[in-house]
Design an enzyme around this catalytic site. Sequence first.
Site, PDB file in Angstrom:
ATOM      1  N   ILE B 156       0.841  -1.196   0.000  1.00  0.00           N
ATOM      2  CA  ILE B 156       0.000   0.000   0.000  1.00  0.00           C
ATOM      3  C   ILE B 156       0.884   1.256   0.000  1.00  0.00           C
ATOM      4  O   ILE B 156       1.638   1.508   0.945  1.00  0.00           O
ATOM      5  CB  ILE B 156      -0.949   0.012   1.217  1.00  0.00           C
ATOM      6  CG1 ILE B 156      -1.786  -1.275   1.237  1.00  0.00           C
ATOM      7  CG2 ILE B 156      -1.834   1.256   1.180  1.00  0.00           C
ATOM      8  CD1 ILE B 156      -2.563  -1.584  -0.046  1.00  0.00           C
ATOM      9  N   GLU B 363      -1.677  -0.002 -10.291  1.00  0.00           N
ATOM     10  CA  GLU B 363      -3.015   0.478 -10.691  1.00  0.00           C
ATOM     11  C   GLU B 363      -3.545  -0.285 -11.891  1.00  0.00           C
ATOM     12  O   GLU B 363      -4.106   0.283 -12.826  1.00  0.00           O
ATOM     13  CB  GLU B 363      -3.010   1.986 -10.920  1.00  0.00           C
ATOM     14  CG  GLU B 363      -2.845   2.703  -9.585  1.00  0.00           C
ATOM     15  CD  GLU B 363      -3.312   4.133  -9.605  1.00  0.00           C
ATOM     16  OE1 GLU B 363      -2.586   4.967  -9.077  1.00  0.00           O
ATOM     17  OE2 GLU B 363      -4.398   4.418 -10.137  1.00  0.00           O
TER      18      GLU B 363
END
Lengths: 261, 385
Positions: B156, B363
């Site tokens: 993250i 992404e």
Amino acid sequence: MNIIVLVKQVPDTSEVKINRETNTLIRDGVPSIINPYDRYAIEEALRLREKHGGKVTALTMGPPQAAEALKEAVSLGVDDVVLLSDRAFAGADTWATSYAISMGIRKIGQYDLIIAGKQAIDGDTAQVGPETADMLGLPFIAYIRKIEKVENNTMVVERLMDEGYDVVETALPCVITVVKEINEPRVPSLKGKMKAKSLKVAPWSAKDIAADESKLGLKGSPTQVVRIFPPAPRGQREMLSGPLEEQAAAVVKKLKEQSLI
Amino acid sequence: MDYILTEEQLMIRDLARQIAVEKIVPVRAELDEHNKFPTDVMKAIAQADLLGLYIPEQYGGLGKGSLDFYIAIEELSKACLGVSTTYAANALGTYPLLLFGTDEQKKKYLPDIASGKKYVAFGLTEANAGSDASGIQTTARLEGNEYVLNGTKQWITNGGEADVYTVIAITDKSKGPRGASAFVVDKGTPGFTFGKKENKMGIRASSTTELIFNNCRIPKDNIIAKQGMGFIVAMKTLDSSRAGVGSQGVGVAQGAIDEAIKFARGRVQFGQPVTSFQAIQHMLADMQTQTEAARALVYSVARMIDSGAKDFSRASAMAKLFATDVAMKVTTDAVQVMGGSGYMKEYPVEKMMRDAKILQIYEGTNQIQRTVIGLDMIKEASKAK
């Protein structure tokens, strides 16, 4: 705490060319910026405002396009600007400039501190700060590398010296010039840039600041530039480091090599 | 190329460029070498109002569009993708609140995000859920007025550094994709900790950690949108941010070209600058042409989003795919143009090449982007008949 910052618009180059006939700087075609040392002055003023409240006013003297330097100051966060611009100011040396600036400051009236950069990168005289202080009858301290504290109309600062620094206490109001060690200037903010874009700067004339015209511009300038020349280049230098004994031995060796001893 | 940017967009570009030159370039090698979060750079970005670009004015931002935001990303990316990843991931974490948050949630979080008082991270990926988001195993169980979170998020961006986390967790396993929900979790909530900081190939200035939830209790009102809407929140968030990754690609590619041409002009071989050789001229020409094409595509998609288009999944996937593949190729070629010097850490292009690789992965990998594009084309064709 109300602060006035003195800024100067300078050509964005370290290789300024000189007009050999008039002995003045050729500024045509060179992009202009805020004198880099003045960015430290602006930053310090903004930090003092953030800490103590009050207002920061940027003041400059120059041709109408000097308004751009003031707009840049607004984009960085100063509250107010003053542009001293009048044909009567043209050709001023540092003395006549300081006179005009001191009259501009008198017109602003309320202030606790005046900050300038230690010198401008074009003229490199470092005179306008102290001369302005003198004309206003205020204390002056040069080369400030840190403002330690401000309270009860006094201020404690550190003045950078060749070897170490001095701690100086002064009454306020006063004039200081700052060195680059004092802070790291911020970049503008987008809101500041937008505010600067729509800002109209109305210049103050010699009349507006009630100046004695005989003390302004070329007429009011005692300085006469006889000749401008680059100083002769220094010979090649080498800095030695390490234990003193080794340094001394190295010096002796080099002097012997060149048959100087 | 002139993209007919507005005066305000030019202002944003100049400002981001000034931050890049004055605040990022002098420190990027050190941030990279020591895996250091760009604390001072982020402060400068915040002070310049750039963290509030895409946040509506009523919540303390500047209410600008995608193109304005991408222009800022591109300029920061020219100097350092680690910094621009930190910056862009802040937006990624904010989109769930921006797109689906209640007015109350927006009032609570957005002003602090716009001012840079709080940083944000988006938590979707897990050990068994990356490209396949349906593999999520983190759960959120409703108990009275609280949700109880359990599970571990992986890789993250802004982990540990962010103050606010938007997280996707399963609220009802039996419902498949409709069983996920989105939540906002504050740093410091008991039961919420961070795993080790990852040691990455590139974008080393950005922080990447695990998010560990162990019976972490959050108020029921921290759910974003309704229960069961987690996948929609995640997909819309990624749709909105994806083309921004394309602008990172354009930025790093341009940064590499600028370095390569500067170097090549001064590099003399066989008695002349290497720029006088057609081999170098042609490489530079291809690099700039590909980068310009990528920029044109990213800007077009940004303008499409800003004009109010509802469905831009395919368009944003194309912008991400093309611009990041270009970035990988162009940064690799920049190293080639600079030869041995390009390979050395004294010059920034080896870092740009290492950094660029992640753009093809995060992404949504570029393989997943191709799937999104292909399936959308087939869906459209089947509707057309």
